[in-house]
Motif scaffolding. Structure first.
Motif, mmCIF file in Angstrom:
data_model
loop_
_atom_site.group_PDB
_atom_site.id
_atom_site.type_symbol
_atom_site.label_atom_id
_atom_site.label_comp_id
_atom_site.label_asym_id
_atom_site.label_seq_id
_atom_site.Cartn_x
_atom_site.Cartn_y
_atom_site.Cartn_z
ATOM 1 N N VAL A 1 0.841 -1.193 0.000
ATOM 2 C CA VAL A 1 0.000 0.000 0.000
ATOM 3 C C VAL A 1 0.880 1.248 0.000
ATOM 4 O O VAL A 1 1.802 1.375 0.818
ATOM 5 C CB VAL A 1 -0.954 0.022 1.216
ATOM 6 N N LEU A 2 0.563 2.145 -0.902
ATOM 7 C CA LEU A 2 1.271 3.417 -1.025
ATOM 8 C C LEU A 2 0.375 4.517 -0.456
ATOM 9 O O LEU A 2 -0.826 4.548 -0.722
ATOM 10 C CB LEU A 2 1.577 3.695 -2.499
ATOM 11 N N ILE A 3 0.940 5.423 0.350
ATOM 12 C CA ILE A 3 0.185 6.543 0.910
ATOM 13 C C ILE A 3 0.802 7.846 0.409
ATOM 14 O O ILE A 3 1.966 8.137 0.696
ATOM 15 C CB ILE A 3 0.207 6.536 2.448
ATOM 16 N N LEU A 4 0.022 8.604 -0.367
ATOM 17 C CA LEU A 4 0.437 9.948 -0.775
ATOM 18 C C LEU A 4 -0.108 10.919 0.264
ATOM 19 O O LEU A 4 -1.316 11.171 0.324
ATOM 20 C CB LEU A 4 -0.096 10.284 -2.166
ATOM 21 N N ASN A 5 0.767 11.454 1.083
ATOM 22 C CA ASN A 5 0.381 12.288 2.222
ATOM 23 C C ASN A 5 0.483 13.763 1.844
ATOM 24 O O ASN A 5 1.577 14.304 1.714
ATOM 25 C CB ASN A 5 1.283 11.973 3.417
ATOM 26 N N LEU A 6 -0.674 14.415 1.688
ATOM 27 C CA LEU A 6 -0.722 15.819 1.298
ATOM 28 C C LEU A 6 -1.023 16.748 2.478
ATOM 29 O O LEU A 6 -1.065 17.965 2.298
ATOM 30 C CB LEU A 6 -1.801 16.026 0.224
ATOM 31 N N MET A 7 -1.240 16.183 3.650
ATOM 32 C CA MET A 7 -1.583 16.990 4.813
ATOM 33 C C MET A 7 -0.332 17.674 5.376
ATOM 34 O O MET A 7 0.777 17.158 5.256
ATOM 35 C CB MET A 7 -2.246 16.128 5.874
ATOM 36 N N PRO A 8 -0.503 18.849 6.001
ATOM 37 C CA PRO A 8 0.661 19.594 6.502
ATOM 38 C C PRO A 8 1.439 18.840 7.586
ATOM 39 O O PRO A 8 2.666 18.784 7.536
ATOM 40 C CB PRO A 8 0.054 20.887 7.057
ATOM 41 N N ASN A 9 0.728 18.300 8.567
ATOM 42 C CA ASN A 9 1.392 17.564 9.642
ATOM 43 C C ASN A 9 1.510 16.102 9.224
ATOM 44 O O ASN A 9 0.606 15.299 9.441
ATOM 45 C CB ASN A 9 0.610 17.699 10.955
ATOM 46 N N ASP B 1 4.472 2.124 1.859
ATOM 47 C CA ASP B 1 5.428 3.118 1.375
ATOM 48 C C ASP B 1 4.774 4.492 1.492
ATOM 49 O O ASP B 1 3.596 4.651 1.147
ATOM 50 C CB ASP B 1 5.808 2.864 -0.091
ATOM 51 N N LEU B 2 5.527 5.464 1.977
ATOM 52 C CA LEU B 2 5.032 6.831 2.104
ATOM 53 C C LEU B 2 5.561 7.659 0.943
ATOM 54 O O LEU B 2 6.750 7.611 0.617
ATOM 55 C CB LEU B 2 5.487 7.440 3.432
#
Length: 317
Positions: free
Chosen positions: A38-46, A68-69
């Motif tokens: 699983v890939l996580i595309l993290n767009l949040m500031p924190n 994977d981040l």
């Protein structure tokens, strides 16, 4: 089964203290099984807060998950150290040649900005397009759900006069879908956004199905008929204090926000919030990962053509 994460990721200690089963890369290397990728595309500031929230949900499933981040760019983040980003996050160029069982794209604090004016809009579109051929199932959250509905289907969101913030009651629009197994007829979920999609437009689109909705907050879970894309317009990953922290931040910035609806006890922001959505959030992610990732994905990720087909009503052939 555990979620596998890098050995020194800050989320590991937090999740272990909550008795959520996580496994280090070192330990996982000795196991002979096929974990979900699983890939996580993290767009949040924190970044750390959001990655912990999502890993908490992924760690509550019966499957082993390798995570994977992914970051959208390599610019320095205001809320997360560059060392953390460099140590734990990948750039798209590092993963574009790979296939994944699942992809999660988070929300982003961009609700009042036109999509075309977002500095990384072209990059977001590229990743969404890539996901349609390289990922078995994609879970889009909040802003990402609106962005993907616009990019993939040309559906425009409607900007709201004030931020939609609070915990809202939802009902099932469809029944007997694997994604909704175990759901009560009425359940709660948090929302925090400046826009919403037109429910009638979503229901009229031949490639989409509205599975759950709210009289106050509109469409909540929308599934593509291909079962590849799940659009969730709220934040099932939020923790008890997240909306409170957002409200206090907006107050501090002089934005005069409304008190989040149905959230604080007696709707009084001087009292404690009431968390009524954690079981739903866990069930949503567990059902997505089991029925729309694990049950469909090929054993050999290099062969995406081997995905298990589904009938139009969500039943495995």
């Amino acid at each position: 089964m555990p979620v596998k994460i890098p050995d020194n990721l800050p989320a590991a200690g937090i999740l272990e203290s909550e008795n959520i089963f996580v496994m280090s890369e070192t330990r996982a290397a000795n196991q002979d099984i096929r974990p979900m990728k699983v890939l996580i595309l993290n767009l949040m500031p924190n970044k750390i807060e959001t990655e912990t929230q999502l890993l908490r949900l992924l760690g509550n499933t019966p499957l082993q998950v390798d995570v994977d981040l992914l970051r959208i760019h390599d610019k320095e983040s205001k809320h997360t150290s560059i060392d953390h980003m460099n140590n734990f996050y990948r750039d798209f160029e590092d993963v574009r040649h790979r296939n994944y069982d699942g992809l999660i794209i988070t929300g982003a604090p961009l609700g009042q900005i036109a999509f075309e004016d977002v500095v990384y809009w072209d990059h977001i579109r590229e990743i969404i397009d890539w996901s349609q051929a390289h990922v078995t199932s994609v879970l889009f959250l909040c802003w990402a759900a609106h962005a993907a509905l616009y990019h993939l289907y040309g559906l425009k969101r409607k900007l709201l006069a004030k931020k939609r913030s609070g915990v809202f009651s939802h009902q099932r629009s469809k029944h007997y879908f694997p994604l909704l197994r175990g759901f009560d007829e009425e359940f709660y979920a948090p929302h925090s956004r400046f826009a919403e999609m037109d429910v009638d437009e979503l229901k009229a689109h031949p490639e989409l199905q509205v599975l759950t909705e709210s009289e106050e907050a509109g469409a909540y879970m929308v599934l593509s008929r291909s079962n590849r894309n799940l659009f969730v317009t709220g934040h099932p990953e939020y923790q008890k204090a997240t909306l409170k922290e957002e409200y206090q931040r907006d107050l501090g910035e002089g934005l005069n926000p409304d008190v989040p609806m149905n959230y604080f006890r007696n709707d009084d922001p001087t009292q404690e919030p009431v968390a009524r959505w954690h079981s739903h959030g866990s069930l949503l992610v567990s059902n997505w990962l089991n029925y729309y990732v694990y049950q469909l994905t090929p054993y050999d990720l290099d062969d995406m053509s081997a995905m298990t087909p589904w009938e139009s009503d969500g039943v495995v052939k």
